[in-house]
Write an enzyme that holds these catalytic residues in place. Structure first.
Site, PDB file in Angstrom:
ATOM      1  N   ARG A   1       0.781  -1.247   0.000  1.00  0.00           N
ATOM      2  CA  ARG A   1       0.000   0.000   0.000  1.00  0.00           C
ATOM      3  C   ARG A   1       0.800   1.278   0.000  1.00  0.00           C
ATOM      4  O   ARG A   1       0.236   2.357  -0.103  1.00  0.00           O
ATOM      5  CB  ARG A   1      -0.962   0.070   1.200  1.00  0.00           C
ATOM      6  CG  ARG A   1      -1.973  -1.030   1.145  1.00  0.00           C
ATOM      7  CD  ARG A   1      -2.872  -0.977   2.344  1.00  0.00           C
ATOM      8  NE  ARG A   1      -3.502  -2.273   2.506  1.00  0.00           N
ATOM      9  CZ  ARG A   1      -4.768  -2.458   2.807  1.00  0.00           C
ATOM     10  NH1 ARG A   1      -5.532  -1.428   3.012  1.00  0.00           N
ATOM     11  NH2 ARG A   1      -5.253  -3.654   2.913  1.00  0.00           N
ATOM     12  N   ASP A   2       2.105   1.225   0.213  1.00  0.00           N
ATOM     13  CA  ASP A   2       2.851   2.478   0.171  1.00  0.00           C
ATOM     14  C   ASP A   2       4.246   2.237  -0.400  1.00  0.00           C
ATOM     15  O   ASP A   2       5.259   2.610   0.194  1.00  0.00           O
ATOM     16  CB  ASP A   2       2.904   3.113   1.562  1.00  0.00           C
ATOM     17  CG  ASP A   2       3.090   4.622   1.503  1.00  0.00           C
ATOM     18  OD1 ASP A   2       3.034   5.190   0.390  1.00  0.00           O
ATOM     19  OD2 ASP A   2       3.315   5.247   2.551  1.00  0.00           O
ATOM     20  N   VAL A   3       4.288   1.607  -1.574  1.00  0.00           N
ATOM     21  CA  VAL A   3       5.564   1.395  -2.259  1.00  0.00           C
ATOM     22  C   VAL A   3       6.021   2.731  -2.802  1.00  0.00           C
ATOM     23  O   VAL A   3       5.280   3.409  -3.525  1.00  0.00           O
ATOM     24  CB  VAL A   3       5.404   0.401  -3.431  1.00  0.00           C
ATOM     25  CG1 VAL A   3       6.701   0.269  -4.220  1.00  0.00           C
ATOM     26  CG2 VAL A   3       4.951  -0.958  -2.921  1.00  0.00           C
TER      27      VAL A   3
ATOM     28  N   THR B   1       0.806   7.432  -1.457  1.00  0.00           N
ATOM     29  CA  THR B   1       1.524   8.677  -1.648  1.00  0.00           C
ATOM     30  C   THR B   1       1.211   9.191  -3.035  1.00  0.00           C
ATOM     31  O   THR B   1       1.217   8.432  -4.002  1.00  0.00           O
ATOM     32  CB  THR B   1       3.033   8.435  -1.467  1.00  0.00           C
ATOM     33  OG1 THR B   1       3.243   7.908  -0.160  1.00  0.00           O
ATOM     34  CG2 THR B   1       3.823   9.714  -1.627  1.00  0.00           C
TER      35      THR B   1
ATOM     36  N   ASN C   1      10.551   4.381   0.895  1.00  0.00           N
ATOM     37  CA  ASN C   1      10.361   3.137   1.646  1.00  0.00           C
ATOM     38  C   ASN C   1      11.287   2.027   1.173  1.00  0.00           C
ATOM     39  O   ASN C   1      11.170   0.898   1.624  1.00  0.00           O
ATOM     40  CB  ASN C   1       8.903   2.669   1.553  1.00  0.00           C
ATOM     41  CG  ASN C   1       8.026   3.323   2.608  1.00  0.00           C
ATOM     42  OD1 ASN C   1       8.533   3.798   3.623  1.00  0.00           O
ATOM     43  ND2 ASN C   1       6.735   3.363   2.367  1.00  0.00           N
TER      44      ASN C   1
END
Ligand SMILES: *[C@@H]1O[C@H](CO)[C@@H](O)[C@H](O)[C@H]1NC(C)=O
Ligand SMILES: *[C@@H]1O[C@H](CO)[C@@H](O)[C@H](O)[C@H]1NC(C)=O
Ligand SMILES: *[C@@H]1O[C@H](CO)[C@@H](O)[C@H](O)[C@H]1NC(C)=O
Ligand SMILES: *[C@@H]1O[C@H](CO)[C@@H](O)[C@H](O)[C@H]1NC(C)=O
Ligand SMILES: *[C@@H]1O[C@H](CO)[C@@H](O)[C@H](O)[C@H]1NC(C)=O
Ligand SMILES: *[C@@H]1O[C@H](CO)[C@@H](O)[C@H](O)[C@H]1NC(C)=O
Ligand SMILES: *[C@@H]1O[C@H](CO)[C@@H](O)[C@H](O)[C@H]1NC(C)=O
Ligand SMILES: *[C@@H]1O[C@H](CO)[C@@H](O)[C@H](O)[C@H]1NC(C)=O
Ligand SMILES: CC(=O)N[C@H]1CO[C@H](CO)[C@@H](O)[C@@H]1O
Length: 541
Positions: free
Chosen positions: A353-355, A393, A359
């Protein structure tokens, strides 16, 4: 007539490793096991079983049953003529199901894995009427008992912690609670709230400390609940077995308990078990009110974001590092492989969900490690609903996410596509100064038939043309508007490794809207799709 089920949630799982970081003990023996998943190391009997989430369940909701779990290998507890210092920490919860309650569980150190004469109910599956107090028992236990047995066992009340030496008449017993700087707080053992317990023995001073606190308490209480002079030498033989015992047996009126918190702890413990060379290892966590503090393995080379673009506004400013094409390829392949693990190889599907580049963390060998995975799942399990939001993002979020709000593996693939373009081009998904959208910019290069001109100028041509075309084309494939047209992460890996050729006559579909503003999009019309095709393209090696 169904009493309690008692489960240990990842004995010394992530949680207690954190405890070890914060409170280095001087113990000679630490009982450290990452979780109960490897049931091969455990001798289970009675109703004991290891659940799918790695928790050890000692009893179920049947009445008057008992369960034991001992670690297979004995521990040398006596050296010379002294008991070794030892220390352990574990998390348990006692869930009352239906109309029952009790009885409790015990941390046990015993000369034998088999406890003859043991009975259920107030004997906790440890001993029985006929061998209570017999010095040849060689049983030491710390009991977490939810029932007061008619004054028979010298118990302070129906919710207590006690120390048992060859007998269930506790040598010391205290009502379940913990101390804070300004007083004390009661703990309800049977509340179904996960409770952490610490047992520390100083073999030299012959002092036993026992401390408990709900896992929601961020730090271990400074003052133990029990701190008592106890000589374990007469109890211990040289080699002893370490484990747990529990029994059920009280009939009582009960409540459902807070299932949510239990799921939350199981979820963190499950994340803590994930091991893959391209994932950052979760070393520990604690929950402070609604905040979750996660402790990750240290990554000396920082994030891909900082390497590609440098940091200026930061506390630790750093210039950009010129990553070679080969380094970029290794990083991209690593991230893809980490995502395949999350999507397909772990015991359950985990959508990241937040690649994004910040990160992706780099180890000492510049290997890529994906961080912050599974966080959104944690929020589903027990965080404040107000903090539950669409995770993601800007620039990495596919159009369908803003419409459906539902993250899937395909939304990760989209974000990975952005990462491919960003890493190959050395440009941010949305340029902070000019506002140029990278996807559209690369797409325009493709339409003009000059895809490789989009590659990072700082590389000054030092890259493999075919590989660069592959990465950019793959980035575009992953960034298509319709989730079902994107490849899976496994296919992405195969393309990147050259095991499979990228489709030669591919037509890619983009929504025009998604190249303009990812954030304000509320609906999509597929009719406004731009199409593009590339005649022939082969996977580079
Ligand atoms: C668990 O068992 C495996 C294989 O039998 C062994 O290698 C490992 O050391 C054991 N772990 C513990 C904590 O006993
Ligand atoms: C509970 O455990 C007992 C003893 O192992 C077993 O006989 C019984 O079937 C179990 N009950 C449930 C509901 O799993
Ligand atoms: C204590 O247990 C041992 C071994 O089971 C047994 O031989 C002995 O008779 C017991 N002593 C008493 C007082 O019950
Ligand atoms: C507690 O254990 C000590 C030995 O460590 C013993 O002297 C004492 O009598 C015991 N007290 C009780 C109440 O069992
Ligand atoms: C019960 O425990 C208290 C201390 O917790 C101790 O002083 C007392 O001697 C014990 N009584 C028996 C019968 O063991
Ligand atoms: C804690 O529990 C005891 C009884 O076990 C009770 O007397 C006391 O008032 C409780 N304290 C608080 C702060 O609730
Ligand atoms: C036990 O607790 C006492 C009092 O807080 C402390 O001084 C001592 O160091 C502790 N011992 C162990 C082994 O944790
Ligand atoms: C217990 O949970 C069940 C389902 O989760 C619910 O139907 C029931 O009302 C709950 N009972 C109580 C006492 O909260
Ligand atoms: C590119 C980069 O920063 N490499 C560093 C990665 O970390 C190792 C060990 O800390 C350094 O030796 C490298 O220079």
């Amino acid at each position: 007539m169904s009493p309690a089920s008692i489960a240990l949630l990842g004995y010394l799982a992530v949680l207690s490793i954190l405890a070890h970081c914060l409170f280095p003990s001087s113990a000679e023996v630490d009982f450290i096991y990452n979780d109960f998943h490897n049931a091969a190391n455990l001798s289970l009997d009675g109703s004991a079983t290891v659940l799918r989430d790695g928790a050890l369940q000692l009893t179920n909701d049947s009445n008057k049953i008992m369960g034991h779990a001992f670690f297979d290998s004995p521990v040398q507890m006596v050296r010379g003529n002294a008991v070794v210092s030892f220390s352990t920490a574990f998390v348990f919860d006692i869930v009352t199901v239906g109309s029952g309650g009790g009885h409790g569980l015990a941390f046990v150190v015993s000369a034998s894995k088999v406890l003859p004469g043991a009975t259920a109910e107030q004997y906790l599956g440890l001993l029985g009427k006929n061998n209570m107090g017999n010095s040849s028992n060689h049983v030491f236990a710390v009991e977490f008992d939810t029932v007061q047995a008619n004054g028979l066992l010298n118990e302070t009340d129906g919710n207590h912690v006690g120390v048992d030496l060859n007998s269930l008449v506790s040598n010391v017993s205290e009502p379940a609670r913990y101390f804070t700087d300004d007083g004390e707080r009661n703990v309800t053992l049977e509340s179904a709230e996960p409770i952490q317990a610490w047992v520390d023995y100083d073999g030299g001073a012959k002092i036993l400390n026992v401390t408990i606190a709900p896992v929601t308490v961020p730090t271990r209480p400074r003052r133990p609940l029990i701190s008592h002079a106890i000589d374990l030498l007469p109890i211990f033989k040289q080699d002893m077995y370490v484990g747990f015992s529990a029994s059920t047996g009280k009939l009582a009126i009960s409540s459902n308990g807070t299932q949510g918190m239990r799921e939350f702890v199981a979820e963190v413990a499950s994340l803590g078990r994930m091991r893959h060379r391209n994932l950052v290892e979760l070393r520990g966590w604690c929950k402070r009110g609604q905040d979750l503090l996660l402790v990750y393995e240290f990554m000396p080379n920082g994030s891909l974001d900082a390497l590609l673009f440098g940091r200026s506004a930061d506390k630790f400013p750093s210039p950009a590092t010129l990553l070679t094409w080969e380094q970029r390829m290794t990083i991209l392949k690593g991230v893809a492989s980490g995502l395949v693990y999350l999507h397909e190889e772990w015991e359950q599907v985990v959508v990241h969900r937040d690649v994004k580049a910040s990160n992706v963390l780099l180890g000492a060998d510049m290997g890529a490690h994906l961080g912050d995975f599974g966080l959104a799942r944690l929020y589903e399990h027990g965080a404040d609903p107000a903090t539950t939001r669409i995770v993601g993002t800007l620039g990495y979020m596919p159009p369908e996410l803003t419409v459906t709000g539902k993250a899937t593996r395909a939304t990760d693939v989209f974000a990975y596509g952005t990462l491919l373009l960003e890493t190959a081009c050395g440009r941010r998904p949305i340029d902070p100064v000019t506002g140029v959208n990278l996807l559209r910019w690369v797409r325009d290069h493709g339409v003009r038939g000059e895809l490789v001109h989009a590659v990072d100028e700082r590389l000054a041509g030092c890259y493999d043309n075919e590989a660069a075309r592959l990465v950019l084309w793959l980035g575009l494939m992953c960034s298509q508007a319709r989730p079902e047209t994107r490849p899976s992460m496994r296919q992405v890996c195969q393309y990147l490794d050259g095991e499979e050729d990228i489709p030669e006559e591919a037509v890619l579909l983009f929504s025009d809207a998604d190249t303009v503003d990812f954030g304000s999009l509320t609906s999509l019309t597929w009719s406004s799709c731009a199409t593009m095709s590339v005649g022939s393209l082969h996977g580079g090696r």
